[in-house]
Design an enzyme around this catalytic site. Structure first.
Site, PDB file in Angstrom:
ATOM      1  N   CYS A 130      -8.361  75.027 -14.231  1.00  0.00           N
ATOM      2  CA  CYS A 130      -9.181  74.495 -13.118  1.00  0.00           C
ATOM      3  C   CYS A 130      -8.577  73.233 -12.510  1.00  0.00           C
ATOM      4  O   CYS A 130      -8.956  72.846 -11.403  1.00  0.00           O
ATOM      5  CB  CYS A 130     -10.594  74.216 -13.582  1.00  0.00           C
ATOM      6  SG  CYS A 130     -11.368  75.634 -14.349  1.00  0.00           S
TER       7      CYS A 130
ATOM      8  N   ASN B 281     -17.671  79.044 -10.484  1.00  0.00           N
ATOM      9  CA  ASN B 281     -16.427  78.365 -10.854  1.00  0.00           C
ATOM     10  C   ASN B 281     -15.245  79.272 -10.487  1.00  0.00           C
ATOM     11  O   ASN B 281     -15.068  80.335 -11.084  1.00  0.00           O
ATOM     12  CB  ASN B 281     -16.452  78.078 -12.360  1.00  0.00           C
ATOM     13  CG  ASN B 281     -15.217  77.356 -12.861  1.00  0.00           C
ATOM     14  OD1 ASN B 281     -14.225  77.232 -12.151  1.00  0.00           O
ATOM     15  ND2 ASN B 281     -15.267  76.895 -14.092  1.00  0.00           N
TER      16      ASN B 281
ATOM     17  N   HIS C 123     -14.494  69.431  -9.258  1.00  0.00           N
ATOM     18  CA  HIS C 123     -14.360  70.837  -9.664  1.00  0.00           C
ATOM     19  C   HIS C 123     -15.756  71.430  -9.798  1.00  0.00           C
ATOM     20  O   HIS C 123     -16.653  70.816 -10.382  1.00  0.00           O
ATOM     21  CB  HIS C 123     -13.602  70.906 -10.994  1.00  0.00           C
ATOM     22  CG  HIS C 123     -13.603  72.272 -11.589  1.00  0.00           C
ATOM     23  ND1 HIS C 123     -13.318  73.391 -10.848  1.00  0.00           N
ATOM     24  CD2 HIS C 123     -13.871  72.699 -12.858  1.00  0.00           C
ATOM     25  CE1 HIS C 123     -13.404  74.458 -11.631  1.00  0.00           C
ATOM     26  NE2 HIS C 123     -13.737  74.059 -12.847  1.00  0.00           N
TER      27      HIS C 123
HETATM   28  N1  ACO Z   1     -28.462  83.703 -19.897  1.00  0.00           N
HETATM   29  C1  ACO Z   1     -29.402  83.416 -20.805  1.00  0.00           C
HETATM   30  N2  ACO Z   1     -29.153  82.759 -21.937  1.00  0.00           N
HETATM   31  C2  ACO Z   1     -27.884  82.347 -22.138  1.00  0.00           C
HETATM   32  C3  ACO Z   1     -26.845  82.601 -21.231  1.00  0.00           C
HETATM   33  C4  ACO Z   1     -27.171  83.323 -20.081  1.00  0.00           C
HETATM   34  N3  ACO Z   1     -26.268  83.622 -19.137  1.00  0.00           N
HETATM   35  N4  ACO Z   1     -25.719  82.066 -21.696  1.00  0.00           N
HETATM   36  C5  ACO Z   1     -26.003  81.482 -22.867  1.00  0.00           C
HETATM   37  N5  ACO Z   1     -27.329  81.660 -23.143  1.00  0.00           N
HETATM   38  C6  ACO Z   1     -28.064  81.197 -24.302  1.00  0.00           C
HETATM   39  C7  ACO Z   1     -27.157  80.946 -25.470  1.00  0.00           C
HETATM   40  O1  ACO Z   1     -26.908  82.151 -26.173  1.00  0.00           O
HETATM   41  C8  ACO Z   1     -27.974  79.969 -26.274  1.00  0.00           C
HETATM   42  O2  ACO Z   1     -28.952  80.691 -26.998  1.00  0.00           O
HETATM   43  P1  ACO Z   1     -29.225  80.348 -28.547  1.00  0.00           P
HETATM   44  O3  ACO Z   1     -29.685  78.912 -28.535  1.00  0.00           O
HETATM   45  O4  ACO Z   1     -30.264  81.328 -28.922  1.00  0.00           O
HETATM   46  O5  ACO Z   1     -27.900  80.533 -29.220  1.00  0.00           O
HETATM   47  C9  ACO Z   1     -28.740  79.177 -25.210  1.00  0.00           C
HETATM   48  O6  ACO Z   1     -28.659  79.950 -24.004  1.00  0.00           O
HETATM   49  C10 ACO Z   1     -28.161  77.795 -24.939  1.00  0.00           C
HETATM   50  O7  ACO Z   1     -26.775  77.877 -24.833  1.00  0.00           O
HETATM   51  P2  ACO Z   1     -25.929  76.559 -24.667  1.00  0.00           P
HETATM   52  O8  ACO Z   1     -24.493  76.874 -24.881  1.00  0.00           O
HETATM   53  O9  ACO Z   1     -26.555  75.472 -25.459  1.00  0.00           O
HETATM   54  O10 ACO Z   1     -26.196  76.234 -23.118  1.00  0.00           O
HETATM   55  P3  ACO Z   1     -25.660  75.001 -22.328  1.00  0.00           P
HETATM   56  O11 ACO Z   1     -26.794  74.214 -21.861  1.00  0.00           O
HETATM   57  O12 ACO Z   1     -24.537  74.289 -23.032  1.00  0.00           O
HETATM   58  O13 ACO Z   1     -25.001  75.722 -21.042  1.00  0.00           O
HETATM   59  C11 ACO Z   1     -22.874  76.374 -20.173  1.00  0.00           C
HETATM   60  C12 ACO Z   1     -23.950  76.640 -21.217  1.00  0.00           C
HETATM   61  C13 ACO Z   1     -23.475  76.625 -18.821  1.00  0.00           C
HETATM   62  C14 ACO Z   1     -21.728  77.343 -20.414  1.00  0.00           C
HETATM   63  C15 ACO Z   1     -22.378  74.921 -20.270  1.00  0.00           C
HETATM   64  O14 ACO Z   1     -22.102  74.603 -21.601  1.00  0.00           O
HETATM   65  C16 ACO Z   1     -21.154  74.653 -19.424  1.00  0.00           C
HETATM   66  O15 ACO Z   1     -21.208  74.664 -18.217  1.00  0.00           O
HETATM   67  N6  ACO Z   1     -20.031  74.323 -20.070  1.00  0.00           N
HETATM   68  C17 ACO Z   1     -18.814  73.901 -19.349  1.00  0.00           C
HETATM   69  C18 ACO Z   1     -18.087  75.016 -18.684  1.00  0.00           C
HETATM   70  C19 ACO Z   1     -16.920  74.411 -17.888  1.00  0.00           C
HETATM   71  O16 ACO Z   1     -17.017  73.344 -17.357  1.00  0.00           O
HETATM   72  N7  ACO Z   1     -15.808  75.039 -17.792  1.00  0.00           N
HETATM   73  C20 ACO Z   1     -14.751  74.309 -17.026  1.00  0.00           C
HETATM   74  C21 ACO Z   1     -13.513  74.782 -17.266  1.00  0.00           C
HETATM   75  S1  ACO Z   1     -13.355  76.423 -16.711  1.00  0.00           S
HETATM   76  C22 ACO Z   1     -11.642  76.762 -16.686  1.00  0.00           C
HETATM   77  O17 ACO Z   1     -10.826  75.959 -16.954  1.00  0.00           O
HETATM   78  C23 ACO Z   1     -11.268  78.186 -16.365  1.00  0.00           C
END
Ligand code: ACO
Length: 342
Positions: free
Chosen positions: A129, A299, A269
């Protein structure tokens, strides 16, 4: 395009050599829209979860026969039109991507062929990214050093090909698209004032695609094990993203003797609205300084800030002479920030 004046005397130009202008920008996104409602039918998720956790409403998905190089070429033609540059004038093409058309030849060569940019050298940069900012800084070096007069820098991705559409943790986050910029030296003008880049290979395992390289070449077993799809540890990636983007943005501002209040538009980003808000808060930015199009595209990795920069310019959000801060973070880990006087 008429030469622009350097209108922000407090901003310091941080590069040795002649100034490097961003002479034109362009972007392209595929026409197919995949909404959160569509995803509800594919995996166990909800529009509410996706929107509140990420800020994404929909993303674009490339057609089957539409490749990264096609989207890159479309975005490039728009940037060339804005800059008034012909294909024959381009000296160098740099494509930032993690989804090349194929392992080799590089996607930049395929773009060169599509544009008819026969004189251009061409190579790819892989910094996920952060790729567009890495490519921008590399391109800038060729302009300031007087090696080349016209450099085409592109961020382009067909992430839909490496997303595991059965994994709700990742498939809701990503989309396809491309953005491009033409770099030149233009009389009495400044464009790129500074660019910073960084990396932390110790956290390479947070976000990666295990299959398809020399470590795990494609085999029937690797395909069965779904190793040709990206994997991400979301929470840790999130924490690192906020820290790295804040640090890179602060460093870029410091190098130009600028305060965040002097920046007209911050283009972060587009990974997650909560990451964007947290970085903005830490920088002391006002919400109206932040440019967001994540709700429409998700993204798009290396294409993300490139598409956003083009939209900010073409929508009139950025005017000539405005100071713009772009900042990104991605797999590697990698990060980068740049200050542009538009
Ligand atoms: N729908 C419903 N529930 C979901 C989904 C979904 N799509 N995805 C995950 N959950 C669930 C999980 O399974 C988890 O359930 P559990 O507690 O029963 O295990 C719960 O939701 C919470 O998951 P978390 O991982 O705690 O959610 P979080 O608030 O951290 O959000 C997210 C997840 C959106 C992925 C976030 O962590 C994020 O944006 N991370 C950064 C991603 C990023 O910036 N990437 C940049 C680089 S990309 C690149 O370089 C190509």
């Amino acid at each position: 395009m008429t030469p622009k004046k350097f209108t922000n005397p407090r901003a310091k130009h941080n590069f040795q050599g002649r100034p490097c202008s961003v002479a034109g920008v362009g972007s392209y996104v595929p026409s197919r829209v995949l909404t959160n409602a569509d995803l509800e039918k594919m995996v166990e998720t909800s529009d509410d979860w996706i929107l509140t956790r990420t800020g994404i409403r929909e993303r674009r998905i490339a057609a089957e026969g539409e490749f990264t190089s096609d989207m890159a070429a479309m975005a490039s033609q728009r940037a060339m039109a804005m800059a008034g540059v012909t294909a024959e004038q381009i000296d160098l093409i740099i494509v930032a991507t993690i989804t090349p058309d194929m392992p080799f030849p590089n996607t930049a060569c395929l773009v060169q062929r599509k544009l008819g940019a026969k004189r251009a050298a061409a190579f790819d940069v892989e910094a996920a990214c952060s790729g567009f900012i890495y490519a921008l800084e590399i391109g800038q070096q060729f302009i300031t050093s007087r090696t080349y007069n016209t450099v085409l820098v592109i961020g382009a991705e067909k992430l839909s090909t490496i997303v595991d559409w059965t994994d709700r943790n990742t498939c809701v986050l990503f989309g396809d698209g491309a953005g491009a910029a033409i770099l030149q030296n233009r009389e009495n003008s400044h464009g790129l004032l500074t660019a910073v880049m960084g990396a932390d290979g110790n956290n390479a395992d947070l976000l990666f695609m295990p299959g398809g390289g020399s470590q795990c070449p494609a085999t029937a077993d690797s395909v069965a094990a779904r190793q040709h799809y990206l994997r991400m540890t979301g929470k840790e990636t999130f924490k690192n993203a906020v820290q790295a983007m804040y640090g890179a943005a602060k460093e870029a501002l410091k190098q130009c003797d600028l305060d965040i209040s002097q920046i007209k538009c911050i283009i972060p980003h587009q990974a997650n609205q909560r990451i964007i808000d947290a970085v903005g808060d830490r920088l002391g930015a006002k919400p109206e300084q932040l440019f967001v199009n994540l709700d429409r595209y998700g993204n798009t990795s290396a294409a993300s800030v490139a598409i956003a920069l083009d939209e900010a310019v073409t929508s009139g959000r950025i005017q000539r002479g405005d100071l713009v801060l772009i900042v990104a973070f991605g797999a590697g880990l990698t990060w980068g920030a740049a200050v542009i006087e538009w």
